[in-house]
Design a protein around this motif. Structure first.
Motif: not given
Length: 148
Positions: A31-51
């Motif tokens: 996907m071109g997304v860092a695994d840590g970022t994906l994990g944080r999104i999955k567990y609701g603790s991330g703050n991803p940007n629109v991109e």
């Protein structure tokens, strides 16, 4: 009303479950997304940007807004309802309404596949269709070619 992060987390979790054949780490690389970022999104603790949301959505062949609709289901993705003047963004309306439920399910599954899987499925479906047509009582296509 659920928090947007919770909705996105649930949507991403459902999407990741559709690809249990590959690890989250490998998916994140594809996907071109860092695994840590994906994990944080999955567990609701991330703050991803629109991109980032767009990258995830595009990988799974969805629009970013669809991942932000509560109750997102990859097999029955939300669609824009343009049939009326009232805004129905996020209602789970199948884009094609004249299909039987099994046909709609097949279409939904097809939409979440990546291109190689789609190509493979289409080749097999065409081969099956040709074999099925050849066994039916109809004109013999091969004899018509030979007569020309």
């Amino acid at each position: 009303m659920p928090d947007v992060k919770e909705i996105l987390a649930q949507s991403v979790t459902k999407l990741l479950e559709t690809r249990q054949d590959i690890s989250r780490l490998n998916l994140s690389k594809l996907m071109g997304v860092a695994d840590g970022t994906l994990g944080r999104i999955k567990y609701g603790s991330g703050n991803p940007n629109v991109e980032t949301v767009q990258q995830i959505a595009r990988f799974f062949k969805f629009e970013a807004w669809q991942l932000l609709v509560s109750g997102f289901d990859p097999l029955k993705p939300p669609a824009l309802d343009t049939s009326s003047s009232s805004s129905s963004v996020g209602t789970a309306q199948p884009p094609v309404t004249d299909l039987r439920s099994d046909e709609q399910e097949l279409l939904s599954i097809f939409r979440i596949l990546n291109e190689p899987e789609r190509t493979y499925l289409m080749l097999n479906a065409r081969g099956y269709s040709a074999a099925y047509s050849a066994t039916q009582d109809g004109p013999d296509i091969k004899s018509k070619r030979g007569a020309a």
